[in-house]
Scaffold this motif. Structure first.
Motif, PDB file in Angstrom:
ATOM      1  N   MET A 177      39.011  93.563   4.700  1.00 12.47           N
ATOM      2  CA  MET A 177      39.256  92.183   4.280  1.00 12.47           C
ATOM      3  C   MET A 177      38.037  91.326   4.591  1.00 12.47           C
ATOM      4  SD  MET A 177      42.430  89.743   5.546  1.00 12.47           S
ATOM      5  CE  MET A 177      42.283  90.435   7.209  1.00 12.47           C
ATOM      6  N   ASP A 178      37.487  90.672   3.569  1.00 13.97           N
ATOM      7  CA  ASP A 178      36.329  89.801   3.793  1.00 13.97           C
ATOM      8  C   ASP A 178      36.731  88.646   4.699  1.00 13.97           C
ATOM      9  OD1 ASP A 178      33.427  89.238   2.499  1.00 13.97           O
ATOM     10  OD2 ASP A 178      34.472  87.342   2.859  1.00 13.97           O
ATOM     11  N   VAL A 179      35.827  88.249   5.590  1.00 13.09           N
ATOM     12  CA  VAL A 179      36.169  87.215   6.565  1.00 13.09           C
ATOM     13  C   VAL A 179      36.335  85.828   5.938  1.00 13.09           C
ATOM     14  CG1 VAL A 179      35.095  88.456   8.476  1.00 13.09           C
ATOM     15  CG2 VAL A 179      33.742  86.787   7.180  1.00 13.09           C
ATOM     16  N   SER A 180      36.021  85.689   4.661  1.00 14.30           N
ATOM     17  CA  SER A 180      36.221  84.412   3.975  1.00 14.30           C
ATOM     18  C   SER A 180      37.657  84.243   3.483  1.00 14.30           C
ATOM     19  CB  SER A 180      35.256  84.279   2.793  1.00 14.30           C
ATOM     20  OG  SER A 180      35.529  85.280   1.818  1.00 14.30           O
ATOM     21  N   GLN A 181      38.443  85.319   3.517  1.00 14.00           N
ATOM     22  CA  GLN A 181      39.811  85.265   3.018  1.00 14.00           C
ATOM     23  C   GLN A 181      40.723  84.533   3.995  1.00 14.00           C
ATOM     24  OE1 GLN A 181      39.460  89.788   1.407  1.00 14.00           O
ATOM     25  NE2 GLN A 181      41.509  88.898   1.285  1.00 14.00           N
ATOM     26  N   GLU A 182      41.689  83.805   3.460  1.00 18.73           N
ATOM     27  CA  GLU A 182      42.606  83.008   4.283  1.00 18.73           C
ATOM     28  C   GLU A 182      43.419  83.878   5.242  1.00 18.73           C
ATOM     29  OE1 GLU A 182      44.041  79.581   5.816  1.00 18.73           O
ATOM     30  OE2 GLU A 182      42.531  79.717   4.231  1.00 18.73           O
ATOM     31  N   GLU A 183      43.809  85.067   4.797  1.00 18.31           N
ATOM     32  CA  GLU A 183      44.625  85.958   5.628  1.00 18.31           C
ATOM     33  C   GLU A 183      43.910  86.375   6.909  1.00 18.31           C
ATOM     34  OE1 GLU A 183      44.616  87.907   1.616  1.00 18.31           O
ATOM     35  OE2 GLU A 183      43.995  85.889   2.216  1.00 18.31           O
ATOM     36  N   TYR A 184      42.597  86.333   6.886  1.00 19.41           N
ATOM     37  CA  TYR A 184      41.797  86.734   8.049  1.00 19.41           C
ATOM     38  C   TYR A 184      42.118  85.859   9.263  1.00 19.41           C
ATOM     39  CZ  TYR A 184      37.486  87.569  10.772  1.00 19.41           C
ATOM     40  OH  TYR A 184      36.560  87.862  11.757  1.00 19.41           O
ATOM     41  N   ARG A 185      42.500  84.594   9.019  1.00 16.00           N
ATOM     42  CA  ARG A 185      42.784  83.669  10.133  1.00 16.00           C
ATOM     43  C   ARG A 185      43.906  84.180  11.028  1.00 16.00           C
ATOM     44  NH1 ARG A 185      38.716  82.786   8.990  1.00 16.00           N
ATOM     45  NH2 ARG A 185      37.777  81.241   7.623  1.00 16.00           N
ATOM     46  N   SER A 186      44.822  84.950  10.444  1.00 12.77           N
ATOM     47  CA  SER A 186      45.983  85.403  11.205  1.00 12.77           C
ATOM     48  C   SER A 186      45.638  86.486  12.228  1.00 12.77           C
ATOM     49  CB  SER A 186      47.073  85.921  10.267  1.00 12.77           C
ATOM     50  OG  SER A 186      46.645  87.088   9.585  1.00 12.77           O
ATOM     51  N   VAL A 187      44.481  87.140  12.065  1.00 16.63           N
ATOM     52  CA  VAL A 187      44.105  88.213  12.988  1.00 16.63           C
ATOM     53  C   VAL A 187      42.978  87.793  13.922  1.00 16.63           C
ATOM     54  CG1 VAL A 187      44.819  89.972  11.323  1.00 16.63           C
ATOM     55  CG2 VAL A 187      42.411  89.281  11.422  1.00 16.63           C
ATOM     56  N   LEU A 188      42.482  86.552  13.764  1.00 15.50           N
ATOM     57  CA  LEU A 188      41.300  86.094  14.497  1.00 15.50           C
ATOM     58  C   LEU A 188      41.656  85.113  15.611  1.00 15.50           C
ATOM     59  CD1 LEU A 188      38.129  85.795  14.664  1.00 15.50           C
ATOM     60  CD2 LEU A 188      38.402  83.865  13.070  1.00 15.50           C
ATOM     61  N   GLY A 189      41.036  85.311  16.776  1.00 12.22           N
ATOM     62  CA  GLY A 189      41.065  84.330  17.862  1.00 12.22           C
ATOM     63  C   GLY A 189      39.632  83.990  18.214  1.00 12.22           C
ATOM     64  N   TYR A 190      39.328  82.685  18.361  1.00  7.24           N
ATOM     65  CA  TYR A 190      37.933  82.269  18.562  1.00  7.24           C
ATOM     66  C   TYR A 190      37.851  81.166  19.596  1.00  7.24           C
ATOM     67  CZ  TYR A 190      33.321  80.272  17.322  1.00  7.24           C
ATOM     68  OH  TYR A 190      32.027  79.784  17.343  1.00  7.24           O
ATOM     69  N   LEU A 191      36.955  81.346  20.552  1.00  4.28           N
ATOM     70  CA  LEU A 191      36.629  80.292  21.506  1.00  4.28           C
ATOM     71  C   LEU A 191      35.146  79.989  21.377  1.00  4.28           C
ATOM     72  CD1 LEU A 191      37.307  78.389  23.845  1.00  4.28           C
ATOM     73  CD2 LEU A 191      36.794  80.258  25.424  1.00  4.28           C
ATOM     74  N   PRO A 192      34.794  78.871  20.721  1.00  3.33           N
ATOM     75  CA  PRO A 192      33.372  78.511  20.599  1.00  3.33           C
ATOM     76  C   PRO A 192      32.822  77.996  21.917  1.00  3.33           C
ATOM     77  CG  PRO A 192      34.738  76.823  19.606  1.00  3.33           C
ATOM     78  CD  PRO A 192      35.668  77.920  20.030  1.00  3.33           C
ATOM     79  N   GLN A 193      31.517  77.952  22.013  1.00  2.07           N
ATOM     80  CA  GLN A 193      30.873  77.483  23.239  1.00  2.07           C
ATOM     81  C   GLN A 193      31.199  76.014  23.512  1.00  2.07           C
ATOM     82  OE1 GLN A 193      26.722  78.398  23.351  1.00  2.07           O
ATOM     83  NE2 GLN A 193      26.423  77.608  25.404  1.00  2.07           N
ATOM     84  N   ASP A 194      31.197  75.197  22.482  1.00  2.66           N
ATOM     85  CA  ASP A 194      31.543  73.787  22.614  1.00  2.66           C
ATOM     86  C   ASP A 194      32.846  73.549  21.884  1.00  2.66           C
ATOM     87  OD1 ASP A 194      29.157  73.002  24.037  1.00  2.66           O
ATOM     88  OD2 ASP A 194      28.084  73.297  22.137  1.00  2.66           O
ATOM     89  N   PHE A 195      33.932  73.688  22.632  1.00  2.00           N
ATOM     90  CA  PHE A 195      35.246  73.606  22.024  1.00  2.00           C
ATOM     91  C   PHE A 195      35.744  72.166  22.029  1.00  2.00           C
ATOM     92  CE2 PHE A 195      39.864  74.160  21.842  1.00  2.00           C
ATOM     93  CZ  PHE A 195      39.949  74.965  20.726  1.00  2.00           C
ATOM     94  N   GLY A 196      36.275  71.707  20.899  1.00  2.00           N
ATOM     95  CA  GLY A 196      36.747  70.331  20.793  1.00  2.00           C
ATOM     96  C   GLY A 196      38.177  70.179  21.277  1.00  2.00           C
ATOM     97  N   TYR A 197      38.386  69.269  22.216  1.00  2.00           N
ATOM     98  CA  TYR A 197      39.721  69.004  22.747  1.00  2.00           C
ATOM     99  C   TYR A 197      40.173  67.607  22.334  1.00  2.00           C
ATOM    100  CZ  TYR A 197      38.741  73.025  25.735  1.00  2.00           C
ATOM    101  OH  TYR A 197      38.425  74.274  26.186  1.00  2.00           O
ATOM    102  N   TYR A 198      41.448  67.372  22.419  1.00  2.00           N
ATOM    103  CA  TYR A 198      42.013  66.049  22.159  1.00  2.00           C
ATOM    104  C   TYR A 198      42.457  65.468  23.499  1.00  2.00           C
ATOM    105  CZ  TYR A 198      41.962  67.678  17.359  1.00  2.00           C
ATOM    106  OH  TYR A 198      41.554  68.169  16.143  1.00  2.00           O
ATOM    107  N   PRO A 199      41.667  64.565  24.067  1.00  2.00           N
ATOM    108  CA  PRO A 199      41.890  64.127  25.455  1.00  2.00           C
ATOM    109  C   PRO A 199      43.259  63.511  25.724  1.00  2.00           C
ATOM    110  CG  PRO A 199      40.279  62.720  24.348  1.00  2.00           C
ATOM    111  CD  PRO A 199      40.498  63.895  23.470  1.00  2.00           C
ATOM    112  N   GLU A 200      43.894  62.921  24.702  1.00  2.00           N
ATOM    113  CA  GLU A 200      45.192  62.282  24.915  1.00  2.00           C
ATOM    114  C   GLU A 200      46.355  63.270  24.786  1.00  2.00           C
ATOM    115  OE1 GLU A 200      45.652  59.231  26.004  1.00  2.00           O
ATOM    116  OE2 GLU A 200      43.487  58.867  26.022  1.00  2.00           O
ATOM    117  N   PHE A 201      46.076  64.473  24.308  1.00  2.00           N
ATOM    118  CA  PHE A 201      47.109  65.503  24.227  1.00  2.00           C
ATOM    119  C   PHE A 201      47.355  66.085  25.614  1.00  2.00           C
ATOM    120  CE2 PHE A 201      47.260  67.256  19.617  1.00  2.00           C
ATOM    121  CZ  PHE A 201      47.174  65.980  19.098  1.00  2.00           C
ATOM    122  N   SER A 202      48.578  66.526  25.859  1.00  2.00           N
ATOM    123  CA  SER A 202      48.815  67.373  27.031  1.00  2.00           C
ATOM    124  C   SER A 202      48.377  68.787  26.681  1.00  2.00           C
ATOM    125  CB  SER A 202      50.297  67.362  27.404  1.00  2.00           C
ATOM    126  OG  SER A 202      51.057  68.073  26.429  1.00  2.00           O
ATOM    127  N   GLY A 203      48.215  69.621  27.699  1.00  2.00           N
ATOM    128  CA  GLY A 203      47.836  71.011  27.447  1.00  2.00           C
ATOM    129  C   GLY A 203      48.838  71.717  26.556  1.00  2.00           C
TER     130      GLY A 203
END
Length: 235
Positions: free
Chosen positions: A63-89
Motif C-alpha cells: 500500500m502506497d503511503v499516500s493512501q488514506e487507509e495507510y493512516r490506520s496502521v501508522l503511529g507517528y511522534l514528530p520531534q516537534d509535536f503540537g499540543y493544545y495547551p487548554e486541553f486535558s491530557g
C-alpha cells in the motif's frame, strides 16, 4: 508485514536532503542514527506520507503511503509535536482518536490504558499547559500508540525524559517491536543500543551503514563516531 523504501530521494532546489535510500523493514525495532541535518526527519516525514518524495516510492504491505487507509496502521511522534495547551491530557487523546477514525468508546478505553502505561493517569484531567516537558513527551508517545499501529515512527522520542523514564520507554518499544515495525530516530546511542535489531546510520542524506549493533565489534557509540570521522577524512 513489510515497509519498502525504494530509491527514495528528496530535493529542495539545490539541496538534496535524502539521496536514493532503499530499505526493507520487517517486524522489529530499527534505530536511525545521524547528526542534525543528516536527513533523518525528512526520511521519516516521507515514510509518514507528510512529504512527497522527489523520486522513488514508499509502501507498506503493498500500500502506497499516500493512501488514506495507510493512516490506520501508522503511529507517528514528530520531534516537534503540537499540543493544545487548554486541553486535558485525556481530552487530547480523545481528539487524536477521532482524527485516527476511532469510535468514542474505543478511544476512551485505549486513552485510559495508555495514560496508565506512560504514568499520566493522575494528571489525565489536568490541562496540558501545566505539564512538564517530560510529561508532554510521554503524552506524545501515548498518542502515537493510540490506534495500535503496525508501523510506529518516532523522531527523538526520549527528549525531555529522565533516566528512569528512558528505561521504561525502551522496554515499551522493545515489546512493541515483537509484533510490529518500529523506526526510532535519535542521536542518543544508548536509546537503541540494546533494543534495535538493526542500526541505520545517515550522513548528508545518504545511508552510510546498516547492520546489527553487535556487528560493530563492541561499543556502538565509538563505531558511530568512527563512521563520521572516516567520512570527514574522505571528504
Amino acid at each position: 508485514m513489510e515497509l519498502i523504501i525504494d530509491r527514495v530521494s528528496k530535493q529542495y532546489k539545490n539541496n538534496i536532503a535524502v539521496d536514493r535510500i532503499s530499505l526493507k523493514l520487517q517486524k522489529g525495532v530499527y534505530g536511525l542514527l545521524g547528526a542534525n541535518g543528516a536527513g533523518k526527519t525528512t526520511l521519516m516525514r516521507m515514510i509518514c506520507g507528510i512529504l512527497t518524495p522527489t523520486s522513488g516510492a514508499i509502501s507498506f504491505d503493498g500500500m502506497d503511503v499516500s493512501q488514506e487507509e495507510y493512516r490506520s496502521v501508522l503511529g507517528y511522534l514528530p520531534q516537534d509535536f503540537g499540543y493544545y495547551p487548554e486541553f486535558s491530557g485525556l481530552d487530547f487523546l480523545l481528539y487524536m482518536g477521532s482524527l485516527k477514525g476511532m469510535g468514542k468508546a474505543q478511544a476512551l478505553g485505549k486513552a485510559r490504558e495508555l495514560l496508565q502505561l506512560v504514568s499520566l493517569q493522575d494528571v489525565a484531567k489536568k490541562k496540558i499547559k501545566t505539564y512538564s516537558g517530560g510529561m508532554k513527551q510521554r503524552l506524545g508517545i501515548a498518542q502515537a500508540l493510540l490506534n495500535e499501529p503496525k508501523l510506529l515512527v518516532l523522531d527523538e522520542p526520549t527528549a525531555g525524559l529522565d533516566p528512569k523514564e528512558r528505561v521504561r520507554f525502551r522496554n515499551l518499544i522493545q515489546d512493541w517491536g515483537q509484533e510490529n515495525i518500529v523506526l526510532l530516530s535519535t542521536h542518543i546511542v544508548s536509546d537503541i543500543e540494546h533494543i534495535a535489531q538493526d542500526i541505520i546510520m545517515m550522513k548528508g542524506g545518504q545511508m552510510i551503514y546498516r547492520g546489527p549493533w553487535d556487528e560493530t565489534r563492541g561499543d556502538l557509540e565509538d563505531f558511530y563516531l568512527q563512521q563520521f570521522d572516516e567520512e570527514e577524512q574522505n571528504a
